[in-house]
Design an enzyme around this catalytic site. Structure first.
Site, PDB file in Angstrom:
ATOM      1  N   HIS A 276       0.832  -1.205   0.000  1.00 53.06           N
ATOM      2  CA  HIS A 276       0.000   0.000   0.000  1.00 53.06           C
ATOM      3  C   HIS A 276       0.869   1.259   0.000  1.00 53.06           C
ATOM      4  O   HIS A 276       0.414   2.332  -0.399  1.00 53.06           O
ATOM      5  CB  HIS A 276      -0.908   0.038   1.243  1.00 53.06           C
ATOM      6  CG  HIS A 276      -1.969  -1.010   1.240  1.00 53.06           C
ATOM      7  ND1 HIS A 276      -1.754  -2.286   1.723  1.00 53.06           N
ATOM      8  CD2 HIS A 276      -3.252  -0.985   0.810  1.00 53.06           C
ATOM      9  CE1 HIS A 276      -2.860  -2.987   1.597  1.00 53.06           C
ATOM     10  NE2 HIS A 276      -3.786  -2.234   1.040  1.00 53.06           N
TER      11      HIS A 276
ATOM     12  N   ASP B 104      -4.182  -6.096  -7.968  1.00 54.41           N
ATOM     13  CA  ASP B 104      -4.456  -5.477  -6.681  1.00 54.41           C
ATOM     14  C   ASP B 104      -4.874  -4.031  -6.959  1.00 54.41           C
ATOM     15  O   ASP B 104      -4.760  -3.535  -8.095  1.00 54.41           O
ATOM     16  CB  ASP B 104      -3.209  -5.540  -5.792  1.00 54.41           C
ATOM     17  CG  ASP B 104      -3.542  -5.535  -4.307  1.00 54.41           C
ATOM     18  OD1 ASP B 104      -4.665  -5.147  -3.947  1.00 54.41           O
ATOM     19  OD2 ASP B 104      -2.664  -5.917  -3.501  1.00 54.41           O
TER      20      ASP B 104
END
Length: 354
Positions: free
Chosen positions: A185, A256
Site C-alpha cells: 500500500h 491489486d
C-alpha cells in the site's frame, strides 16, 4: 469495452453515486471498502442500485460487486457481517484433530451465503500467501500458515466453500506477498527468492487453489527479481505468463488496487497492467481517468483490441458462472446465523490444533 475490464472506486456512502459510476462508464462493477459502508441496510441499498445500473446497460449477468472480507484486520464488513477471524485460524483448523478441510469449507460456504444475502458477487479472499516462519512480515496472520502444505490445504478448502455457495473468490497476492515486511500500500516490496524457491513454497497454495477451481487470482504489486526485476508483478508480462502457462490458470487475473503506493508513480497503471496481461483492473485512484486512458489506449492501438476483448470475455464468463452457481445454491433465511455457527466450529477446531 474499457468499462468491462474495470472495477471502480467510488467515494462516500450514497448508493446513487456507485450506481452512477457504473452507468456512466459501463463498468464491470465496484468494490465496497470500509469508507463506503454504514450498515447492512445501506450495503443492500448499494448492491441493489449497482445491480440495477448494470442491468440498465443491457447486461444479462450480475455485476462484480466485491469486498475484502478475509477476516481479522482485513474485514471491511466488520460490524455488518459475521465476525470472521484471520485466515490463520483456518490454517490451524485444517490440521486440528477435530477439524480438517470440511470444517473450513463449511465455514467459508456459510460466509459466502451471508455475503450473497448482502448482494455481493465477489470476495477478495482467500489469502494464498505463505507466512514468514517468524510471522514478522506484513501479511502476518492473513496467511493460513507458514507451512506451504498447510496453507495449500486451507486455501483449497476455502475455495471449495466459496464456490459451492455461488461466490466468486480470489486467490491473492500472486506470486506471493508472504515473505516481505514491506507494505505494498506504501512501497513496492522486493522479493529476492529464485524461481525454484518460489515454486517450492510461495506458488504451492496458488496451485492448490487453482486446482480447486478458484475463478480469480489477484496479482500483487511486488518486485519479483526472478520474473522481472524493478517492475510491479501486476504490470509484468512474465508474471502473467507464469500464471497462465505454468500454473494453467484460465480464469480472471485481477490486479491489486491500482490506487496503492506501490504503483502510484506510474502515469497510467491501468494501461500498463492491461498491456502486461491483466483481465480486470481494480480500483484505480481515479476511475474516470483510468477509463479514459484505457479507452484511448484501445483506440490508438497501444493495447490490442483483441486482447482487451479476451480479457472482458473472461470477466463476462465468470459472471455468468457466478449467476448459475448462485441459482443452484439459494441463500437461506438464516444465513447470518448459519455463518456464525460454522465460523464458531472453525474457531473451536483451531483451538484444538497441536
Amino acid at each position: 469495452l474499457a468499462g468491462q475490464v474495470i472495477v471502480g472506486r467510488w467515494q462516500g456512502t450514497d448508493p446513487a453515486e456507485a450506481a452512477r459510476l457504473v452507468a456512466d462508464l459501463d463498468l464491470a462493477g465496484v468494490q465496497l471498502t470500509g469508507t463506503n459502508i454504514v450498515d447492512a441496510d445501506q450495503v443492500r441499498a448499494v448492491t441493489t442500485a449497482v445491480t440495477a445500473a448494470s442491468a440498465a446497460t443491457g447486461r444479462d449477468f450480475p455485476p462484480v460487486i466485491a469486498v475484502d472480507q478475509e477476516g481479522g484486520e482485513v474485514a471491511h464488513l466488520a460490524g455488518v457481517a459475521v465476525d470472521l477471524p484471520p485466515f490463520s485460524v483456518a490454517g490451524r483448523a485444517v490440521v486440528a484433530p477435530s477439524g480438517g478441510e470440511g470444517t473450513v469449507q463449511s465455514a467459508m460456504s456459510a460466509v459466502a451465503l451471508e455475503l450473497r444475502s448482502l448482494g455481493f458477487t465477489w470476495v477478495f479472499a482467500p489469502d494464498a500467501d505463505v507466512a514468514a516462519d517468524d510471522g514478522s512480515t506484513f501479511i502476518g496472520d492473513r496467511a493460513a500458515s507458514g507451512d506451504a502444505a498447510t496453507a495449500s490445504r486451507a486455501v483449497a478448502a476455502a475455495v471449495n466453500g466459496y464456490t459451492s455457495a455461488g461466490m466468486a473468490c480470489t486467490l491473492k497476492h500472486f506470486p506471493g506477498h508472504g515473505g516481505t515486511s514491506d507494505d505494498s500500500h506504501q512501497v513496492l516490496p522486493r522479493i529476492d527468492a529464485s524461481l525454484t524457491e518460489l515454486q517450492a513454497r510461495e506458488l504451492l497454495p496458488f496451485q492448490a487453489g487453482i486446482a480447486a477451481g478458484a475463478p480469480g487470482v489477484m496479482v500483487g504489486h511486488l518486485d519479483v527479481g526472478a520474473l522481472e526485476s524493478g517492475v510491479a508483478s501486476s504490470m509484468s508480462a512474465p508474471t502473467y505468463r507464469l500464471l497462465r502457462d505454468q500454473l494453467h490458470f484460465n480464469g480472471v487475473a485481477i490486479t491489486d488496487s491500482l490506487g496503492m503506493g506501490a504503483v502510484m508513480e506510474r502515469s497510467s497503471p491501468a494501461v500498463d497492467a492491461l498491456k502486461a496481461g491483466a483481465d480486470l483492473l481494480l480500483m484505480p485512484a481515479d476511475t474516470r481517468l483510468a477509463h479514459a486512458q484505457v479507452t484511448a489506449a484501445i483506440a490508438s492501438g497501444e493495447v490490442g483490441r483483441a486482447q482487451v476483448e479476451q480479457a472482458a470475455a473472461r470477466v463476462v464468463a465468470l459472471q455468468h458462472w457466478q449467476q448459475r452457481a448462485a441459482a443452484a445454491a439459494p441463500v437461506p433465511a438464516d444465513a447470518t446465523a448459519q455463518a456464525a455457527a460454522r465460523v464458531g466450529d472453525m474457531r473451536a477446531a483451531a483451538d484444538d490444533a497441536p
